[in-house]
Write a protein that holds these residues in place. Structure first.
Motif, PDB file in Angstrom:
ATOM      1  N   ASN A  62       0.780  -1.236   0.076  1.00  0.00           N
ATOM      2  CA  ASN A  62      -0.084  -0.169  -0.121  1.00  0.00           C
ATOM      3  C   ASN A  62       0.805   1.208  -0.125  1.00  0.00           C
ATOM      4  O   ASN A  62       1.127   1.875   1.175  1.00  0.00           O
ATOM      5  CB  ASN A  62      -1.002  -0.080   1.103  1.00  0.00           C
ATOM      6  N   PRO A  63       1.415   1.648  -1.207  1.00  0.00           N
ATOM      7  CA  PRO A  63       2.554   2.845  -1.263  1.00  0.00           C
ATOM      8  C   PRO A  63       1.726   4.173  -0.553  1.00  0.00           C
ATOM      9  O   PRO A  63       2.597   4.945   0.022  1.00  0.00           O
ATOM     10  CB  PRO A  63       2.685   2.834  -2.902  1.00  0.00           C
ATOM     11  N   GLY A  64       0.514   4.592  -0.895  1.00  0.00           N
ATOM     12  CA  GLY A  64      -0.107   5.442  -0.321  1.00  0.00           C
ATOM     13  C   GLY A  64       0.198   5.883   1.135  1.00  0.00           C
ATOM     14  O   GLY A  64      -0.001   6.915   1.450  1.00  0.00           O
ATOM     15  N   THR A  65       0.027   4.847   1.851  1.00  0.00           N
ATOM     16  CA  THR A  65       0.300   5.137   3.404  1.00  0.00           C
ATOM     17  C   THR A  65       1.887   4.514   3.923  1.00  0.00           C
ATOM     18  O   THR A  65       2.267   5.409   4.701  1.00  0.00           O
ATOM     19  CB  THR A  65      -0.869   4.285   4.161  1.00  0.00           C
ATOM     20  N   ASN A  66       2.218   3.645   3.261  1.00  0.00           N
ATOM     21  CA  ASN A  66       3.484   3.130   3.777  1.00  0.00           C
ATOM     22  C   ASN A  66       4.799   3.404   3.110  1.00  0.00           C
ATOM     23  O   ASN A  66       5.781   3.492   3.677  1.00  0.00           O
ATOM     24  CB  ASN A  66       3.419   1.622   3.610  1.00  0.00           C
ATOM     25  N   GLU A 116      -6.930   0.573  -2.425  1.00  0.00           N
ATOM     26  CA  GLU A 116      -6.189   1.573  -1.810  1.00  0.00           C
ATOM     27  C   GLU A 116      -6.045   2.829  -2.374  1.00  0.00           C
ATOM     28  O   GLU A 116      -5.837   2.754  -3.573  1.00  0.00           O
ATOM     29  CB  GLU A 116      -4.681   1.266  -1.521  1.00  0.00           C
ATOM     30  N   ALA A 117      -6.340   4.066  -1.814  1.00  0.00           N
ATOM     31  CA  ALA A 117      -6.749   5.130  -2.291  1.00  0.00           C
ATOM     32  C   ALA A 117      -5.526   5.748  -3.368  1.00  0.00           C
ATOM     33  O   ALA A 117      -5.479   6.083  -4.389  1.00  0.00           O
ATOM     34  CB  ALA A 117      -6.806   6.296  -1.451  1.00  0.00           C
ATOM     35  N   GLY A 118      -4.377   5.518  -2.882  1.00  0.00           N
ATOM     36  CA  GLY A 118      -3.085   5.781  -3.375  1.00  0.00           C
ATOM     37  C   GLY A 118      -2.826   4.833  -4.796  1.00  0.00           C
ATOM     38  O   GLY A 118      -2.172   5.728  -5.478  1.00  0.00           O
ATOM     39  N   MET A 119      -3.162   3.977  -4.840  1.00  0.00           N
ATOM     40  CA  MET A 119      -2.957   3.251  -6.306  1.00  0.00           C
ATOM     41  C   MET A 119      -4.295   3.567  -7.242  1.00  0.00           C
ATOM     42  O   MET A 119      -4.276   3.427  -8.568  1.00  0.00           O
ATOM     43  CB  MET A 119      -3.059   1.902  -6.025  1.00  0.00           C
ATOM     44  N   GLU A 120      -5.229   4.370  -6.649  1.00  0.00           N
ATOM     45  CA  GLU A 120      -6.574   4.473  -7.594  1.00  0.00           C
ATOM     46  C   GLU A 120      -6.010   5.854  -8.220  1.00  0.00           C
ATOM     47  O   GLU A 120      -6.320   5.965  -9.273  1.00  0.00           O
ATOM     48  CB  GLU A 120      -7.853   4.582  -6.635  1.00  0.00           C
TER      49      GLU A 120
END
Length: 756
Positions: free
Chosen positions: A230-234, A260-264
């Protein structure tokens, strides 16, 4: 102006829930960053500090290990990196008066959030046997206590020396040198709990336990597969690299049980267009069931093999071993079983295959979603199979990319923090220092807890981190820790490990990344290694939180002198006086660090050698890259149960809790929530907003319970659930680990739900 810490623990019994976000970063990230930084540091200190993060003349972010490019932004940090810096550079202080007011029993009853919010620890603190609270102690007395305990052991192997990923190269090298001169390889580290599975798989298949790609490779890739991450958080700065790859024409597949929001969509706060519109990253989202990744990659490998012209025959012939065994095993892959294991549809897998076949340069990135299962090592080996089939290791824009989660966790391993060191490393260490290192394997994290539990280990010395909060099977771990004769933690701030102690305990306060480090020879710098093998300097710029703090190298050097005494010929005083002396020794022990001091002084740092990437040379037992053909495994979920994965919230970094919200998932004001697919919830009778106890089930028959979780109906994969750690670490059995790597299987926990 900075604000005061919370006097009491905030109530977390009624978290609020809104729909999950569809995009990451943007204006909300900027606002949240500035608010947290102002609360901890005040406005002037915020500007002075954040503008030095990840700069060539500044300090390395104490958060994740994502690399920096040669050209840096003025604001070269992400939201969670800014939170990490703010927590360390805070103006809040934990003085001896604080410990006088708060007995250990009181600290043990506090949340990790409250403990971390109190501020920087200012003096060494000692908990005598039978005492109910810590008391200030001079440094000399602290080292005397450590020496008393260590020299009284029946064997050096009764001591454990744990390392957190924040520790610098210089401190890590000294720490492992001391442990081995003392006589043990008991050097567990946080890698044992995260990417040990990656190292185990990569060492066997390509001959080196590190990723093979650079930041430039990501920008050049045709296809990037992001699996179990989950790149958006981690790793939020990774989103910028993915955005740049997309701009250059790359396609992206995300493989995850959760959207996950970051990948969207990524709203890049560095550009006006990014702030307003953002960039859609996913081209294909494969919402896989937890633990189904090996089955997915095995079937994809079968389909690649069966497609005429799809394999790189020249590469396979010249550089690999075991191809025929893989062909035989892959031939048995079954569509029906794969669809059951993954929860995916045939068209989804066929679309993924088409994208793989269309790509000449493919990178696979992964994190804990792949590494924390019983079959984690086999899964990662299957990922490597896919890349080898098409020659995607050792050429630009292609390769393996395990994304490390802590800023120098990879560097610590390079420096020798490992319970199973290579004989060549020990030979070089012994030759350089005139010592005889032990050759027997030591304890990793899980085996360290078992040794404490069983009375085989008696002293735990932790260089950073939150050992109690990070480890599995909380009740077992805490009982094991309390059996120790002495626990020692080198720390900047409070955490639960300071409240769960041995009969005696020490807290040794240390400098952080943001702090100036001045020793007898002058101002010092340290070095770190990022997730892609780049080594560079880190220089703090703030006045230390207290005149009583010592640096990590100084703590190790003084401890070594106290414990080893005149019998040690190692120049510990010189190492404390001038870190360049440490780097000189590293340069003669560890390949790739030749001329270390001169190369570390370069603003851009230097890249470590990587034979598969640089030469297409694979230093494995066969001398080639190895295909593997393990039997396919995936978790079987009993009726009426779900498979739980533990994960982080967005207001969290590892076990450090910055706040009580998970903005991207729509959770505010509490952490005891469990995310459940609405259809699963309906079958189990779990209403949204109901409160439930989570009870894990494992073959030992022991009941492990995490009480009082709010049910949140959430678009997880069917049969799967998710909840935050460390609150759910209590559910992970100590003996439930990955084959080969012994990493806790924290992403594969069978749970049932009982009314709270």
């Amino acid at each position: 102006m900075a604000t005061k810490p919370p006097a009491g623990d905030p109530a977390q019994d009624a978290p609020q829930v809104a729909p999950p976000k569809q995009a990451a970063a943007g204006l909300p990230a900027i606002g949240h960053t500035l608010r947290i930084a102002q609360q901890q540091m005040g406005l002037a200190r915020t500007a002075r500090t954040l503008l030095k993060v990840n700069q060539k003349n500044g300090f390395d972010c104490p958060g994740c290990a994502w690399p920096e490019g040669d050209e840096r932004h003025t604001a070269e940090f992400c939201e969670n990196g800014a939170k990490a810096v703010a927590e360390e550079a805070t103006l809040r202080r934990v003085t001896p008066d604080f410990f006088a007011e708060h007995p250990v029993a009181d600290l043990a009853g506090r949340s990790g959030y409250w403990l971390g919010q109190q501020g920087r620890i200012t003096e060494p603190m000692y908990l005598p046997e039978g005492a109910d609270r810590y008391e200030a102690v001079p440094w000399e007395r602290a080292f005397e206590i450590i020496a008393q305990e260590l020299t009284a052991l029946d064997s050096p192997d009764e001591a454990l020396f744990y390392t957190s990923g924040r520790t610098s190269n210089e401190a890590a090298f000294l720490f492992q040198l001391f442990a081995r001169e003392f006589g043990t390889n008991n050097l567990p580290d946080c890698s044992n709990m995260c990417h040990e599975s990656s190292g185990s798989a990569l060492n066997e298949t390509i001959g080196i336990g590190k990723g093979s790609v650079s930041l430039e490779d990501l920008h050049q890739a045709d296809l990037i597969i992001v699996a179990g991450q989950n790149p958006g958080t981690n790793h939020p700065r990774m989103l910028s690299a993915l955005e740049k790859a997309k701009t250059s024409g790359a396609k992206i597949i995300s493989v995850n049980p959760l959207p996950e929001a970051g990948m969207e969509r990524f709203k890049n706060p560095q550009t006006p267009v990014g702030m307003l519109r953002g960039t859609a990253l996913n081209d294909l989202f494969l919402q896989i069931r937890i633990g189904g990744d090996q089955a997915l990659f095995r079937l994809l490998n079968k389909l690649v093999i069966e497609t005429d012209g799809a394999t790189d025959e020249a590469f396979i012939r010249e550089h690999t071993h075991g191809y025929e065994e893989l062909v035989a095993a892959a031939g048995e892959a079954d569509w029906a079983e794969t669809l059951t294991a993954t929860g995916l549809t045939r068209p989804e897998i066929e679309q993924a295959l088409a994208m793989i076949l269309a790509s000449k340069r493919t990178i696979v990135c992964w994190a804990m979603g792949l590494t924390q299962h019983k079959h984690a090592v086999a899964t990662i080996r299957e990922v490597v199979n896919l890349l080898l089939l098409r020659g995607n290791i050792g050429r630009p824009g292609a390769g393996v990319c395990p994304v490390r989660g802590h800023s120098n966790v990879q560097g610590d391993r390079t420096m020798g923090i490992f319970e199973r060191p290579a004989p060549a490393f020990l030979d070089a260490l012994d030759k350089e220092f005139g010592i005889t290192s032990p050759r027997g394997h030591g304890y990793d994290v899980v085996r360290s807890i078992q040794a404490l539990r069983d009375g085989k280990a008696k002293v735990l010395f932790a260089m950073g981190g939150n050992f109690v909060g990070a480890t599995p099977d909380t009740d077992v771990t805490e009982a094991a820790i309390r059996r120790a004769s002495l626990t020692v933690h080198v720390s900047t701030k409070l955490n639960r490990s300071h409240a769960v102690t041995g009969r005696r305990a020490l807290i040794l306060p240390t400098l952080g990344r943001t702090d100036k480090d001045v020793q007898a020879s002058g101002k010092q710098f340290v070095t770190v290694e990022d997730s892609m093998g780049m080594v560079h300097a880190s220089r703090g710029n703030l006045t230390p939180a207290s005149a009583h703090l010592l640096s990590e190298p100084a703590i190790v050097a003084r401890m070594a002198r106290a414990v080893l005494g005149a019998a040690s010929a190692t120049p510990w005083e010189e190492f404390e006086r001038d870190y360049a002396a440490i780097r000189d020794r590293i340069s003669r022990v560890i390949p790739g660090f030749e001329d270390f001091n001169a190369r570390a002084a370069r603003p851009e740092g230097f890249r470590l050698p990587h034979a598969p990437r640089d030469e297409r040379r694979f230093p494995t037992k066969t001398g080639k890259a190895n295909f593997t053909a393990a039997p396919v495994e995936y978790p079987k979920i009993p009726e009426g149960r779900l498979l739980l994965q533990t994960l982080r919230s967005h207001d969290q970094y590892n076990t450090t809790i910055y706040g009580l919200d998970d903005r991207y998932r729509g959770i505010t004001g509490g952490r005891r929530v469990v995310l459940v697919n609405p259809e699963d919830a309906a079958e189990l009778g779990l209403a949204d907003g109901a409160y439930t106890d989570l009870v894990s089930e494992w073959k030992d028959g022991v009941e492990r319970r995490a009480p009082g979780f709010r049910v949140v109906h959430y678009p997880t994969a069917r049969g799967c659930a998710a909840a935050y750690y460390p609150e759910t670490n209590v559910l992970v059995p100590l003996d439930s680990t990955a084959d080969t790597s012994n990493t806790p299987a924290s992403k594969s926990v069978v749970v049932r739900f009982e009314p709270a």
